[in-house]
Structures are given as structure tokens and as C-alpha cells.
Design a protein around this motif. Structure first.
Motif, short mmCIF file in Angstrom:
data_model
loop_
_atom_site.label_atom_id
_atom_site.label_comp_id
_atom_site.label_asym_id
_atom_site.label_seq_id
_atom_site.Cartn_x
_atom_site.Cartn_y
_atom_site.Cartn_z
N ILE A 8 0.84 -1.21 0.00
CA ILE A 8 0.00 0.00 0.00
C ILE A 8 0.87 1.26 0.00
O ILE A 8 0.62 2.23 -0.74
N PHE A 9 1.90 1.23 0.80
CA PHE A 9 2.79 2.39 0.89
C PHE A 9 3.48 2.66 -0.45
O PHE A 9 3.54 3.80 -0.93
N VAL A 10 3.98 1.60 -1.09
CA VAL A 10 4.68 1.75 -2.36
C VAL A 10 3.75 2.31 -3.42
O VAL A 10 4.12 3.21 -4.19
N LEU A 11 2.50 1.78 -3.51
CA LEU A 11 1.55 2.28 -4.49
C LEU A 11 1.25 3.76 -4.27
O LEU A 11 1.14 4.55 -5.22
N SER A 12 1.09 4.16 -3.00
CA SER A 12 0.80 5.57 -2.69
C SER A 12 1.95 6.46 -3.15
O SER A 12 1.74 7.54 -3.72
N VAL A 13 3.15 6.00 -2.90
CA VAL A 13 4.32 6.79 -3.30
C VAL A 13 4.39 6.93 -4.81
O VAL A 13 4.68 8.00 -5.36
N LEU A 14 4.10 5.83 -5.53
CA LEU A 14 4.15 5.89 -6.99
C LEU A 14 3.16 6.88 -7.55
O LEU A 14 3.45 7.65 -8.48
N ILE A 15 1.94 6.90 -6.99
CA ILE A 15 0.92 7.85 -7.45
C ILE A 15 1.37 9.28 -7.19
O ILE A 15 1.24 10.17 -8.04
N LEU A 16 1.91 9.51 -5.99
CA LEU A 16 2.37 10.84 -5.63
C LEU A 16 3.51 11.30 -6.55
O LEU A 16 3.52 12.44 -7.04
N VAL A 17 4.46 10.41 -6.81
CA VAL A 17 5.59 10.76 -7.66
C VAL A 17 5.13 11.06 -9.07
O VAL A 17 5.59 12.00 -9.73
N ALA A 18 4.17 10.23 -9.59
CA ALA A 18 3.67 10.46 -10.95
C ALA A 18 3.02 11.83 -11.08
O ALA A 18 3.25 12.57 -12.04
N GLY A 19 2.19 12.20 -10.06
CA GLY A 19 1.53 13.50 -10.10
C GLY A 19 2.53 14.64 -10.04
O GLY A 19 2.43 15.62 -10.78
#
Length: 1007
Positions: free
Chosen positions: A646-657
Motif C-alpha cells: 500500500i505504501f509503495v503504491l501511494s508513493v508511486l501515485i504521488l511521484v507520478a503527479g
């Protein structure tokens, strides 16, 4: 430095005096008194030293500095001498003094007499026999009219700023006996016409920048000469053999030149000589025999040449010889047996040669030796037991030889010893108990020998001991508890021995202890926490390779300056104390113990991984430290993995934005910049791996790392991963629309930048390129990761700068400035030398930076329209006259040295209205040297700090002519490298510079 003010004319000066006499008929000051009052009114007297010059007196004969003798008329004594030396007076030379008809002696030395000396200003002065204007601020050429003074016998114009050649008219003085022009800015070649002055007794021309020239052989015609002082005159070629004909010569000093060839045998015929100084030249060949024939000779200094061959047997035999310096040559052979017959020899320096063999039997039996340095040779055999027979030996330096045998028992009774260095020899046996207990020794260095036995409990008698260095021997037994009595001990190094037992509790009394190195012994037991917590000045602790057990004392984390901690290779147990995180460590090693438990959070980085290897019980997130995994259920691991996903997915979304936002932002910005890019021009001074656009794209406020008087500085990380520093220059008037940070340039700015860009020196910050756009200017420098010396030195990180590091920084910066002053054509004056403009690389090596106000100058001083520089660093004469030359930088560098030695800011509320220069001088006078040395550095390098402090004070001398050149500063700093030889002495409460010696004195004095 007093402020200048417009001086009244002669008419307006005399008018108040005449009115006073007319209104008060009872006042009857004679004409000579009126002349003196006129001279007083033309001078600025800030200390009111001439306040007793009263126009109500009948004569001036009781005034300060005035001496009279009876005239033919008993009622009218006449002025014969005026001595106004060292009164703080300033202003131009008062020519009215030469109207005193019987004036025979005039001294204005040690004042601030300035301006030029007009050709006729000293005329008529028909009776003047002695004129001393030394140590003032006089400029311009030497007055060619001086030889017109018919009675002049003594002329001293030393330590001014006179320029140009010595006038040919100086060959026509009818009765001159002393001519001293030391320490001016005289040029052209050393003139041979001075050999016409056959009445001369003293010719002192040292420390002038003459053109390379030989010593005129015709100087041998000066048969009445007692002193010939030509040190630092840029002399070349051989020493003329004809100088041997100067039978009256008592002092010959031609040191610090570039003289070549051999030492003429004719010099052994100088039958009246008291000292012969030939050091710091390029002389070759052997030392000639025959100096024993000079029965008056007391001092020989031929050091720092390329002399070779064996020492002549009679070199020690001049009956009055008390000082022999032949160090730093290529001399070979043995020390002659005649050395044991030198009846007056006190100081012997033969270090850094290739001497071999034994020291003569009985060496020192007849000599009142006080200083012996035979280091860095190939001498062998035993140390003569008679070397301290006189009981006066203070320093014995025999390091880096092949001496063998025991330390003589007699040295254990040599209570005058203060420094003993015997390291790196083949000495063996036990140390005499009395040798451990010498009461005045501050440095006892026995490292690198084969000594055995134990440290004697008698060491408690060595109350002055600061450094005890006995590593790499075969010492055994325990550390005696009596060492706790050594209240001044700063460094104890006993590594690589066979010491056993525990650390005595009594070591807690060593409040000054700064370095303790006991690695590779057989010590054991626990590290006593009560001992550790008392070492508040400890910066280095190395107990590696022993058998210590128990836990690491948490009190180590409370030591404020500890930056080196090595406890590896022991049997320590328990956890790592959290308090160790408080330390700012350069070296940290706890490997190969039996430690266990988790790592403190701040140590959970790869930087510290090697510090903990070999401790199977330690566990952390560093790969290779944990011996296994902790117990836990499958469900627990599943939950952990779910949370991680869950943490990794959240970080990926944040980085993409964030990436999308940044991409759009930069796209718009680049589109705007493309229209202007063609207007930028780039001047490169090195082969570049980047373009100006890569620099321009990174000039964001987030990258600002500093700002100064001339610009804002950015750190730019290039695509290659390399970092550069970019200075965007400030504006000096109204701002430009396209470039808010605008600067107005003079026409020579680009030329000066181009000159600076061509500099190639390891101690000058490299200027990669120069970018310009209309009035926007960017300077791209190499990036210095440790920032500026000023920021580091005056922050809580100053503990990173131990004395060897500070010394190296001073030397690096001096070499950089020396390059600018002496190796650049034309010379470059920095004009803003300060600690914030000395930058440090990753290894704390220094580079001079920030040439925002630098000036390229030709020969001679250059006047500036405004003062450039920083408060506390500006040379007095620069602020006063706006005239700049290399000596202005020397003053500022002297302030930097004082910062390094004291740890103080150049201007500090603690100083009151003083700056650091005046504060240091006052503190030395009133409280002594220990009050000014930075207490964070401890006493270990006190002598070296003392020497460098002297150099700093000399650089920051109020008079420019008294400051050494930066090339000379480099040489002086090299001569006092940490751990090296003798220190300056403190005389009459003042530090005495050790590096200049006056040829007019047998013993040497400060210039």
C-alpha cells in the motif's frame, strides 16, 4: 591610523603665534621656539605628546624631545637635538626644522610621517649629523639632495615606502658613516657607486626588491665597513672573493638571496667578523677550512643551501663561536672530533644533512650547549653522556638517525631539558628513572625505538609534561597511577607496546588530556566510566587491539570535542550507548568486539557499516550485520507485506503527479527562455562538459548556498553528477528589467575576468567559465563541499578543524596568494582576503576564492576610488590613503591567521572598540600568549601555534613595509610545520618573531 586633515600654510600657521606675542609683550619665546611651534602645528598629535610645547616659555629647551646646548651667549641656549620618535605623530615632514641653525640630530622614527620628502626639505641644515626617519610612511623617490648636507654622518630611512633606484648622488656623501635603507621598495640594480663612500661603517640595504644583480666586487673598497647587510636584495651570482679584504667587517649578512657558487676561502680572512650569515641561498661546494682563524667569530649560519662534502675539522674551533647553523644542506662525513673542544658553543643545528658516524667522545664536556638538533641524518653509536655536562641543555633533537644503546644516566640529571625528541632511532634498554621525571620537559618523544622496561612511577615529577610519545617500542608493565599527577598532559601515545593491566582511576585527574592512543597493547579490564567523563578536552581516543571488556561507557557521548573513537579489536559487550550519537566523529570503529542489540538510529546508514563489523550480536537494517531473523507469525509477516505494498503504491501515485506538474512547469519555463538563449555568450577557460543552458536552468532560489558583497551563489548539480558553484553578480545601481541582479562594470572587467580565468594553481578556486547577457554576469567555479573557512571556524563545527588542519589551511591560502602576487604577470591583488573567501574542499584543503573586487595591477601601488574589503580585514593604510598593493592582502591574511590561532572573529563585541589585531597585541602584553590561543586546540601544538601567531602579527603590522611578502610568508609557514623545531620566545611580555635577524647585532634582533 589617524585621519588626515588639511594642514595650514606657513603664513596661517605663524599668524596666531605672532598675534599672541604682540598681545602679550611679556612672552619672549625665541626664534628657535617659534620654528618648533610651527613644526608642531603642521603635524597631527593625537596623543598630545607635545602638549608641553608652550609658547609662554622663553626657550624650548625643556620641551619634550628637545635638547639644547649653551650658545656663545649664556642667556640664549641653542637647540642641537630634536627627538620625536614613537610619539604617534602624522603628517608631512616639517621642513621648518631645518631652520634651526645648530641642529645636529633629528629623529622622527616610528611615527606616521607621510607624503613625499621634497628634494629641498632638508636644506640647509648645515649642522645636521644624524637623521633618522625610519619606520614611517614616506613615499616617492629618495631625495637626491641629501648628500648636500655637509655634516651628515648617520642616515636611516628604513621601513618606509621609498621607490625607484638609489640616486647616483648618494655616491657623493662627504662624511657618511651609516646608510640604512632597509625595507623599502627600492628597485633597479644594487648600485656599485656606493663603493665611493669610503667613510662608511654600516651599509644596510636589506629587504628591497632590487632587480637581480650581483654583489659589486668594488664594495671591497669600503675598508672602514663594520656592517654589510644585504639580506633579501635579490642578489645573484657568486660572492666576490674580494670581500675578504674588509678587515674591519664585524657583520656580513647576504642571506635570503639567490647567490650561487662556492663560499670563497677569502671570507676566512675577515679577522674582525662576529657573525657571517649566508643562509637561504643556492651556494654549493664544501665549507672552506680556516674559519678558526677568526678569533672574534661568534655565529656562523650557512643553512638552507646546497653545500656538500665533509665539515672541515676547524669549523668548531673559533674560540668565541656560540652558534653554528649548517642545516638543510647536503653535507656528508662525520661530525669532526674538534666538536668536543668547542669551548663556547651553545647552539648547534646540523639537521637535514647526510652526516654519518659517531658523535665525538666527550661532546658537550667543554661546551655550554643549550640547543642541539642533529635530526634527519645517518648518525649512529651512543648518545654521549657528556652532552648535558654544562647543565644548560634545553632542547635535544636527534630524531631520524641510527643512534643505538641506552639513554645515558646523565640525561636523567639534565633538569634544564624542555624538549627531547629521539624518535626513529635504534635506542634500547630501560629508561633511567630520572629521565621520566625531568621537571621542565614539555615534549618527551621516544617513538620508534627498542626501549624496554616499564614507565617509572617517578614520572609524577614531570610536572610540565604536555606530550608523552612512546609508541612502537617494547615497553611493558602497567600504566602507573602516578601519571595522574601530570596536570598538563595533553597527549599520551603508547601504541604498539606490551603494556598490561587496567586504566588507573587516577587518570581521571588528567583534565587537559586531548589525545590518548594505547592501541595494540595487552591492556584489559573495563573502561572506567569515572575516568572517561573527566576528559572534557579529549578529541582522540584509540584503545583498539587490547583486551578491554565490559560495556562501552555511555559517558563517552558527553565528551564535547571527541571526534576520533576506536575501540575495535577488544572484548566489549552489551549494547551501543545511544549517547554516542551526540558525537561528531571523523573516525569511528567498534568492530570486532562482542557487542549486541540494535544500532542507535543515527548509525543506521551505510557510512557506519564498517564501524560495526565483527559483532555477531548487533542487529539493524544494515546488510550483513544481523545474524538471523526475529521470531514472528506468518500472519504478522503478511500484514507487514500488505502495508508495504500500500505504501509503495501511494508513493508511486504521488511521484507520478508531482512529475507531471514539474514537467509542465519546466516546459513553460524553457519555452520562455528559448527566445533569450541566443543572447547569452560564454567564455570558457577550461574544457567544459556542460553548456551555459544547463547552468541557466538550475538558477533557482532552492539552490542558493550563500550570498556576499558581490553576488549570490548557487550550487548546480550537472547532468554528469558533478557539482559547480555559480555566482550571479549583484547590481550596484538601479535594476535591469530583464536581469534584476544587475552590476555596473568598468571597461576592464572582462579583461580582469579573463586574466583570473587563466590562473592555474591548486590553491585558487578554478574558474570554469564566464557567462554574460547584457548586464547579467555569471561566474562558474568548481564546487567546494566543505564551504568557507569562516563559516566552519566560527560555528559549532569548529571541532573538525584541529591544529594540523588549520595550519595546512593557512599554508594553502598563503601559497595561493603568493601565486597571485609573485607568479602572475601583471600581479593580482585580491583586495578582499578573509576567512569567508577561503573555501575548503572535501579534504579540508584550502583555495582562495571570490575575486569580485580583485585588481590587476602593474608595478607600484594603485589608487582606488572606493574602499573594497571587509570590516576587520582592511589594512590601515588602505582605508587611509586608498592606495593598494600586495601588502594590503598580506595584512588581511594576517587577520585570517589570527582567526585560525585564536578562534575569534575579526571584529567581536568582546574586543570593545578594538579589532582582532589590537586585541591580540593587548592580550599578549597584559595576559600572555595562553590567553589568546584557541582553548579548543589544547596545548599539544602550543609551540607551533605560537610561531604561526607571530607570523600573523608580522603580516598584520601597521606599517606596510614591515609586512613580509606572501612568498616570504609561505617560507615562514613551511619552517614551522607542526611537530617541528624551536618556537618563538617571549621577551618582556611580548612575542618576539624568530625569523628575521639583524646583522648589526651579534645575537640578532627583530627588524
Amino acid at each position: 591610523m589617524p585621519h588626515s586633515k588639511k594642514k595650514p600654510t606657513t603664513t596661517t600657521t605663524m599668524l596666531p603665534l605672532l598675534l599672541l606675542l604682540l598681545l602679550h609683550p611679556s612672552l619672549s619665546l625665541n626664534q628657535e621656539g617659534l620654528y618648533l611651534l610651527q613644526a608642531k602645528q603642521s603635524l597631527y598629535d593625537p596623543n598630545l605628546s607635545l602638549s608641553d610645547w608652550n609658547p609662554r616659555d622663553a626657550t624650548p629647551c625643556n620641551w619634550t624631545g628637545v635638547t639644547c646646548s649653551p650658545s656663545p651667549s649664556p642667556s640664549a641656549p641653542t637647540v642641537t637635538s630634536v627627538d620625536l620618535s614613537n610619539l604617534g605623530l602624522s603628517g608631512p615632514f616639517p621642513p621648518v626644522l631645518c631652520r634651526l641653525p645648530n641642529l645636529s640630530s633629528l629623529s622622527l622614527s616610528l611615527n606616521y610621517i607621510n607624503s613625499t620628502l621634497p628634494p629641498s626639505s632638508l636644506l640647509p641644515c648645515p649642522s645636521l649629523a644624524r637623521l633618522d626617519l625610519s619606520q614611517n610612511l614616506l613615499v616617492g623617490p629618495l631625495p637626491s639632495s641629501l648628500p648636500s648636507l655637509p655634516s651628515l654622518a648617520y642616515l636611516d630611512l628604513s621601513a618606509n615606502n621609498f621607490t625607484g633606484p638609489i640616486p647616483p648622488s648618494f655616491a657623493t656623501f662627504p662624511n657618511l658613516q651609516t646608510l640604512s635603507l632597509v625595507g623599502n621598495l627600492l628597485t633597479s640594480q644594487l648600485p656599485s657607486f656606493l663603493s665611493n663612500l669610503t667613510s662608511l661603517r654600516h651599509l644596510n640595504l636589506s629587504y628591497n626588491p632590487f632587480s637581480p644583480s650581483p654583489i659589486p666586487p668594488s664594495f671591497s673598497n669600503l675598508t672602514s665597513l663594520h656592517t654589510l647587510w644585504l639580506a633579501g636584495c635579490n642578489l645573484v651570482g657568486p660572492i666576490p672573493p674580494s670581500l675578504g679584504r674588509l678587515s674591519s667587517l664585524t657583520n656580513l649578512d647576504v642571506s635570503a638571496n639567490a647567490l650561487t657558487g662556492s663560499i670563497p676561502t677569502s671570507l676566512t680572512r675577515l679577522r674582525s667578523a662576529a657573525q657571517i650569515e649566508l643562509y637561504a641561498n643556492l651556494l654549493t661546494g664544501p665549507v672552506p677550512a680556516g674559519f678558526s682563524n677568526i678569533t672574534t667569530l661568534r655565529r656562523i649560519d650557512f643553512s638552507m643551501n646546497n653545500l656538500s662534502g665533509a665539515l672541515p675539522d676547524d669549523i668548531f674551533l673559533p674560540p668565541l663561536l656560540d652558534s653554528l647553523h649548517l642545516y638543510e644542506n647536503n653535507l656528508s662525513g662525520s661530525v669532526p672530533a674538534t666538536a668536543s673542544r668547542a669551548a663556547m658553543l651553545a647552539e648547534l643545528r646540523l639537521f637535514s644533512n647526510s652526516l654519518s658516524g659517531l658523535l665525538p667522545a666527550g661532546f658537550g664536556r667543554l661546551s655550554p650547549l643549550t640547543f642541539v638538533d642533529l635530526s634527519d641524518n645517518a648518525l649512529s653509536g651512543e648518545i654521549p653522556g657528556t652532552i648535558c655536562h654544562s647543565g644548560a641543555l634545553g632542547e635535544l633533537l636527534l630524531l631520524d638517525n641510527y643512534f643505538s644503546g641506552n639513554v645515558p644516566e646523565s640525561l636523567g640529571r639534565c633538569r634544564s631539558l624542555t624538549r627531547v625528541r629521539l624518535l626513529n632511532n635504534r635506542l634500547s634498554g630501560e629508561i633511567p628513572a630520572g629521565f621520566w621525571a625531568l621537571p621542565h620537559v614539555s615534549l618527551l618523544e621516544l617513538t620508534g625505538n627498542e626501549f624496554s622496561g616499564s614507565i617509572s612511577p617517578a614520572i609524577s615529577g614531570a610536572g610540565n609534561l604536555s606530550k608523552l610519545l612512546i609508541s612502537r617500542n617494547q615497553f611493558s608493565g602497567s600504566i602507573p597511577k602516578e601519571m595522574g599527577a601530570l596536570s598538563n598532559l595533553y597527549e599520551f601515545s603508547a601504541a604498539d607496546n606490551k603494556l598490561t593491566g587496567t586504566l588507573p582511576q587516577e587518570l581521571s585527574d588528567l583534565a587537559e588530556l586531548g589525545q590518548l592512543d594505547l592501541h595494540n597493547n595487552a591492556l584489559g579490564g573495563e573502561i572506567p566510566s569515572g575516568v572517561v567523563q573527566s576528559w572534557k578536552k579529549l578529541s582522540q581516543l584509540n584503545l583498539a587491539g587490547n583486551g578491554f571488556s565490559g560495556e562501552i561507557p555511555a559517558e563517552l557521548g558527553d565528551l564535547p570535542v571527541l571526534n576520533y573513537l576506536d575501540l575495535s579489536g577488544n572484548s566489549l559487550t552489551g549494547g551501543i550507548p545511544l549517547k554516542l550519537q551526540n558525537l561528531k566523529l571523523n573516525q569511528f570503529n567498534l568492530s570486532d568486539n562482542q557487542l549486541s542489540g540494535p544500532l542507535p538510529p543515527l548509525f543506521l546508514t551505510s557510512t557506519y557499516r564498517d564501524s560495526f563489523l565483527g559483532n555477531p550480536g548487533l542487529c539493524g537494517d544494515l546488510s550483513g550485520l544481523c545474524s538471523g531473523t526475529e521470531d514472528g507469525s506468518t500472519d504478522h509477516h503478511g500484514l507487514v507485506w500488505a502495508l508495504r505494498i500500500i505504501f509503495v503504491l501511494s508513493v508511486l501515485i504521488l511521484v507520478a503527479g508531482a512529475s507531471l506538474f514539474i514537467w509542465r512547469y519546466w516546459s513553460l519555463k524553457r519555452a520562455k527562455q528559448r527566445t533569450d538563449r541566443a543572447k547569452w555568450t560564454l567564455t570558457s577557460f577550461h574544457k567544459l562538459g556542460f553548456s551555459e543552458y544547463e547552468i541557466l536552468d538550475s538558477l533557482d532560489e532552492d539552490n542558493v548556498i550563500g550570498s556576499g558583497a558581490s553576488g549570490k551563489v548557487y550550487k548546480v548539480v550537472l547532468g554528469s553528477g558533478e557539482a559547480v558553484a555559480v555566482k550571479k553578480l549583484w547590481g550596484s545601481a538601479k535594476k535591469d528589467v530583464e536581469c534584476p541582479d544587475r552590476i555596473l562594470y568598468d571597461d576592464g572587467f572582462e579583461a580582469e575576468v579573463e586574466t583570473l580565468g587563466k590562473i592555474r594553481h591548486k590553491n585558487i578556486v578554478k574558474l570554469w567559465c564566464f557567462c554574460s547577457h547584457k548586464e547579467c554576469k555569471l561566474l562558474v567555479y568548481e564546487y567546494m563541499p566543505n564551504g568557507s573557512l569562516g563559516d566552519l571556524l566560527h560555528s559549532n563545527k569548529s571541532g573538525l578543524l584541529d591544529w594540523p588542519t588549520r595550519y595546512r589551511i593557512a599554508l594553502d591560502a598563503a601559497e595561493g596568494l603568493s601565486y597571485l602576487h609573485h607568479d602572475c604577470v601583471p600581479a593580482i591583488v585580491h583586495r578582499d582576503v578573509k576567512s569567508n573567501n577561503i573555501l575548503l574542499d572535501g579534504e579540508f584543503r584550502a583555495r582562495v576564492a571570490d575575486f569580485g573586487v580583485a585588481k590587476v595591477i602593474g608595478k607600484g601601488p594603485k589608487s582606488m576610488s572606493v574602499i573594497a574589503g571587509s570590516c576587520g580585514y582592511i589594512a590601515p593604510e588602505y582605508a587611509y590613503t586608498l592606495r593598494v598593493n600586495e601588502k594590503s592582502d598580506t595584512y588581511s591574511f594576517g587577520v585570517v591567521i589570527l582567526e585560525l590561532v585564536t578562534g575569534k572573529l575579526p571584529v567581536d563585541p568582546e574586543f570593545g572598540e578594538k579589532d582582532i589585531v589590537k586585541w591580540v597585541c593587548a592580550a599578549l602584553e597584559q595576559k600572555g600568549v595562553d590567553h589568546v590561543l584557541d582553548p579548543k586546540l589544547g596545548p599539544s601544538f602550543r609551540e607551533e601555534m605560537c610561531k604561526v601567531l607571530n607570523i600573523g602579527l608580522h603580516c598584520a603590522s601597521a606599517l606596510p613595509i614591515n609586512r613580509p611578502s606572501m612568498r616570504r610568508v609561505v617560507k615562514m609557514l613551511l619552517d614551522v610545520s607542526p611537530g617541528d623545531r624551536s618556537c618563538s620566545e617571549k621577551k618582556n611580555g611580548k612575542l618576539t618573531p624568530y625569523y628575521y635577524e639583524d646583522a648589526s647585532s651579534d645575537q640578532g634582533s627583530v627588524v
